[in-house]
Motif scaffolding. Structure first.
Motif, PDB file in Angstrom:
ATOM      1  N   ARG A  81      47.355 113.184  29.587  1.00 12.91           N
ATOM      2  CA  ARG A  81      46.666 112.588  29.083  1.00 12.91           C
ATOM      3  C   ARG A  81      45.258 112.967  28.911  1.00 12.91           C
ATOM      4  N   SER A 124      42.518 107.943  22.737  1.00 14.57           N
ATOM      5  CA  SER A 124      44.018 108.754  21.623  1.00 14.57           C
ATOM      6  C   SER A 124      44.464 107.649  20.909  1.00 14.57           C
ATOM      7  N   ALA A 125      45.440 108.732  19.584  1.00 17.21           N
ATOM      8  CA  ALA A 125      45.512 108.044  18.246  1.00 17.21           C
ATOM      9  C   ALA A 125      46.902 107.342  18.821  1.00 17.21           C
ATOM     10  N   GLY A 126      47.352 108.545  18.844  1.00 20.39           N
ATOM     11  CA  GLY A 126      48.629 107.618  19.106  1.00 20.39           C
ATOM     12  C   GLY A 126      49.908 109.338  19.121  1.00 20.39           C
ATOM     13  N   LYS A 127      51.060 108.976  18.736  1.00 17.98           N
ATOM     14  CA  LYS A 127      51.873 110.822  18.794  1.00 17.98           C
ATOM     15  C   LYS A 127      52.387 111.037  17.350  1.00 17.98           C
ATOM     16  N   ASN A 185      50.292 115.225  21.053  1.00 13.50           N
ATOM     17  CA  ASN A 185      49.182 113.447  21.251  1.00 13.50           C
ATOM     18  C   ASN A 185      48.580 114.123  20.379  1.00 13.50           C
ATOM     19  N   TYR A 215      43.935 112.461  19.083  1.00 15.29           N
ATOM     20  CA  TYR A 215      43.083 111.781  19.741  1.00 15.29           C
ATOM     21  C   TYR A 215      42.081 112.410  18.501  1.00 15.29           C
TER      22      TYR A 215
END
Length: 240
Positions: free
Chosen positions: A183, A207-210, A215, A217
């Motif tokens: 990350r 971070s905006a999740g997966k 991943n 962002y």
């Protein structure tokens, strides 16, 4: 096997063991490395696109690469490497499909004027390519009615993605990074990309999740808008 059988016929134990060691060593040194033909095939097509290649010759290069990937997939080896090799081949094929679609579309002279910004994805059925590789689009026509993909830039981007996957497929994989280190590295890549796109002089990626295997962002821009980036295999692309 002939050497090993001959060694087993030796009655003296010490000499028999010495013979067996030599036979096994000979077999190991003679065993082909399944990575080598694939590595050469990937290197050949990438060298061709780097120096310039015609569309027709590119199709021939794709056939040669497809044969090498098919042989690699049936050889003993890491399943992850085989998956990456297939994905690399797909990216090279998709670049060829996009290239052919652009040639056909711009063969009509009026389209060069009307859609000079980039190949209109809606009119050419290339919407799937945008979503598959998270490709950034531009305004295709003067009125901005159609989203488009710059021909040379998109082709180069697809070749970059293909080359990255190819390198991972044929090279020994380093020790896996921790999720935290991954990350941190992706955040640096995203912030550098956002700064290059004039989003913000000091961008901060969050971070905006997966999504699927990637991943995501987000970065807040100085103009009040936000940019979202998708990262996979150490490649971060503008998603929206």
């Amino acid at each position: 096997m002939v050497l090993i059988e001959a060694c087993n016929a030796i009655t003296e134990e010490a000499k028999r063991l010495e013979c067996l060691k030599a036979a096994v060593g000979t077999a190991s040194s003679a065993a082909p490395n399944p990575n080598e033909p694939l590595k050469k095939a990937f290197a050949d097509i990438q060298s061709s696109v780097d120096v310039g290649i015609s569309y027709n010759n590119y199709q021939t290069a794709l056939l040669d690469l497809a044969k090498a990937v098919a042989a690699f997939k049936v050889s003993p080896g890491d399943d992850a490497a085989k998956k990456l090799a297939s994905e690399a081949l797909d990216a090279y094929k998709d670049a060829g499909t996009f290239w052919e679609r652009a040639i056909s579309f711009y063969a009509r002279s009026d389209n060069n004027l009307a859609y000079g910004g980039g190949l209109p994805v809606g009119l050419t059925g290339m919407d799937w390519l945008v979503s598959k590789y998270s490709l950034p689009t531009v305004r295709s026509d003067l009125l901005g009615l159609h989203s488009g993909l710059p021909v040379a830039g998109t082709r180069s981007r697809l070749w970059e993605i293909a080359a990255s996957k190819a390198s991972s497929a044929v090279s020994p994989q380093p020790q896996a990074k921790s999720a935290e280190d991954q990350r941190a590295e992706e955040i640096k890549l995203v912030e550098a990309a956002a700064k290059a796109r004039s989003c913000n002089d000091t961008p901060k990626a969050i971070s905006a999740g997966k999504v699927a295997d990637a991943n995501e962002y987000t970065v807040a821009c100085s103009n009040g808008q936000r940019q979202t980036y998708s990262c996979q295999f150490n490649i971060c692309s503008l998603a929206r």
